[in-house]
Design an enzyme around this catalytic site. Sequence first.
Site, mmCIF file in Angstrom:
data_model
loop_
_atom_site.group_PDB
_atom_site.id
_atom_site.type_symbol
_atom_site.label_atom_id
_atom_site.label_comp_id
_atom_site.label_asym_id
_atom_site.label_seq_id
_atom_site.Cartn_x
_atom_site.Cartn_y
_atom_site.Cartn_z
ATOM 1 N N LYS A 48 -6.328 2.619 7.099
ATOM 2 C CA LYS A 48 -7.518 1.938 7.585
ATOM 3 C C LYS A 48 -7.189 0.461 7.773
ATOM 4 C CE LYS A 48 -9.220 -0.588 4.907
ATOM 5 N NZ LYS A 48 -9.140 -1.685 3.870
ATOM 6 N N ASP B 82 -11.678 -6.603 5.434
ATOM 7 C CA ASP B 82 -10.592 -5.675 5.107
ATOM 8 C C ASP B 82 -10.944 -4.855 3.865
ATOM 9 O OD1 ASP B 82 -7.580 -4.877 5.609
ATOM 10 O OD2 ASP B 82 -7.805 -5.251 3.468
ATOM 11 N N SER C 50 10.968 0.118 7.615
ATOM 12 C CA SER C 50 10.363 -1.204 7.487
ATOM 13 C C SER C 50 11.416 -2.211 7.948
ATOM 14 C CB SER C 50 9.997 -1.471 6.028
ATOM 15 O OG SER C 50 9.752 -2.854 5.828
ATOM 16 N N ILE D 197 0.833 -1.218 0.000
ATOM 17 C CA ILE D 197 0.000 0.000 0.000
ATOM 18 C C ILE D 197 0.864 1.264 0.000
ATOM 19 C CG2 ILE D 197 -0.304 0.134 2.532
ATOM 20 C CD1 ILE D 197 -3.136 0.745 0.085
#
Lengths: 314, 314
Positions: free
Chosen positions: B95, B173, B41, B19
């Site tokens: 989200k 999701d 990350s 994403i």
Amino acid sequence: MAISANKVVKIGLVGLGKIAVDQHIPALRGNPGFELVAGCSPNARPDGIPAYPSMEAMLAAHPEIEALAICTPPQVRHRIAKDALATGRHVFLEKPPGATLGEAEVLRSFAAEKGVTLLASWHSRFAPAVSLTRAWIAQRKLKSMHIVWKENVRQWHPGQAWIFAPGGMGVFDPGINALSILTAVVGDAVIVKKADLHIPVNCDAPIAVEMEMTTAQGVPVRADFDFLQENLQTWSIFAEAEDGGKLSLGMGGAILEIDGQPVMKEAEREYPGLYAHFHELIASGASDADFAPLRIVADAFMLGKRIAAPEYIE
Amino acid sequence: MAISANKVVKIGLVGLGKIAVDQHIPALRGNPGFELVAGCSPNARPDGIPAYPSMEAMLAAHPEIEALAICTPPQVRHRIAKDALATGRHVFLEKPPGATLGEAEVLRSFAAEKGVTLLASWHSRFAPAVSLTRAWIAQRKLKSMHIVWKENVRQWHPGQAWIFAPGGMGVFDPGINALSILTAVVGDAVIVKKADLHIPVNCDAPIAVEMEMTTAQGVPVRADFDFLQENLQTWSIFAEAEDGGKLSLGMGGAILEIDGQPVMKEAEREYPGLYAHFHELIASGASDADFAPLRIVADAFMLGKRIAAPEYIE
């Protein structure tokens, strides 16, 4: 709209099952602030109270009723509570305040819109030693808490098949009482981190739950709920402070020990306390609708790991 | 604390997975109000962006970072977002805003306490035709709505095993995107009445859901979510008005038809819209943290009937 604090409020009961007969009717008869006018139920007809087949029939026969206590199973509570608020009556909602958070929130908005009192009741918050527990925690830095809530569903919920149906919540039905005490005493938000939900293969709701929570400040809170406890029933909350202090709240909040010493042991008078609170709310034109315990249950269902448990036959 | 509307906000990305690469990085590079300083990350190292193994390392190397976008899987988002807010940075949350409602509510309180901006983002609310849909509904008395959200998990979430783990939400999701549109356009609270959750025997989250909802005013809303849709993917919301009018929102909000006539068909630009919104919030010292879509999912898990579905192997 506020009323005089010593006005007698005319009240009707919606739902005349076990909780109404065991708790609501005696509490109302013992409170001079209320006059129990009538009740309604599709089939239950307890002694000594005019009973009607529906809320509509009861209100048609007794338009003087000013407040309604809703003691039906959660699955139908929302529609009834909404209808009750729509007639302009004050509403006492049994716990939990809805089968979903959405239902509960709509009732809160609707009561505010109608200008009437809504009490989303959590009877365990009125157990004798809850106030002292809150005070003890407020004076200390907490290290951890542990809830142990174990009872025999066959003894306490005979014939109540709804409890294992979708929306019935299973062992969270008693467990939410512990969560209502927890959220009242801890003085901080409670977050679910992990939940193991043991669901009988023929049911839709858990019969046992182990849950790890934390307060927003990071204090760990563990909960063990069991619905198959035989012999000794346990409804206890333990707290430990950073200073080494220990608190033990037993019998659902009726017994308190601090650092191993008994501090309080009182007869349970939750519903008399609840109805006194309801009367004060009506008198002051206020509502009390806190859904934190239900939010914890919803979070546990959303986050929880489902584990198959043996078939449950009542 | 408000800033000038044309100030450049220095931002870092936490999480550099699909994403981030597909949406956040291009949107940030296209917005002159932001300067993308670095990312972090445990393992991903996308081209053209300084990357660090942890948020702490990134902030130590780039203390000038003023805002953080959190794009990690939901299970670790809460701790990271709380740490990010604790450093006084503005936070853009992917989200859903947490694995639980409790987590999300704590973040909202924490941002308010720290005086920084929190954007709990719902990217689908920024789809091109959502505003027109809201306007159409506001002018009519609704009769019913129907959500059809069907996609292929193997195509859109390759290697994302977290999605079927506890807290991963499964088909909710993507489904929560539809719920974020629903709650933005309907202008009323949404209540779950019934949910069938099809959960693969080797998973902890549903792969298909049929859900019956209602608005507080009583308009029925049905949702069909499927995560095994092959060939044509469907992200549609249909609305019907009492006056016979029909609205069809397709492609996740990019295509709009009213009464069978095409009204809008635009390229998807959700993340550019989201980042413009984030910049406005920072500039005006405000937050946007609405958890209604997550509340619907929690309610569906609490109320839902669990139905065993065949094993899912990616």
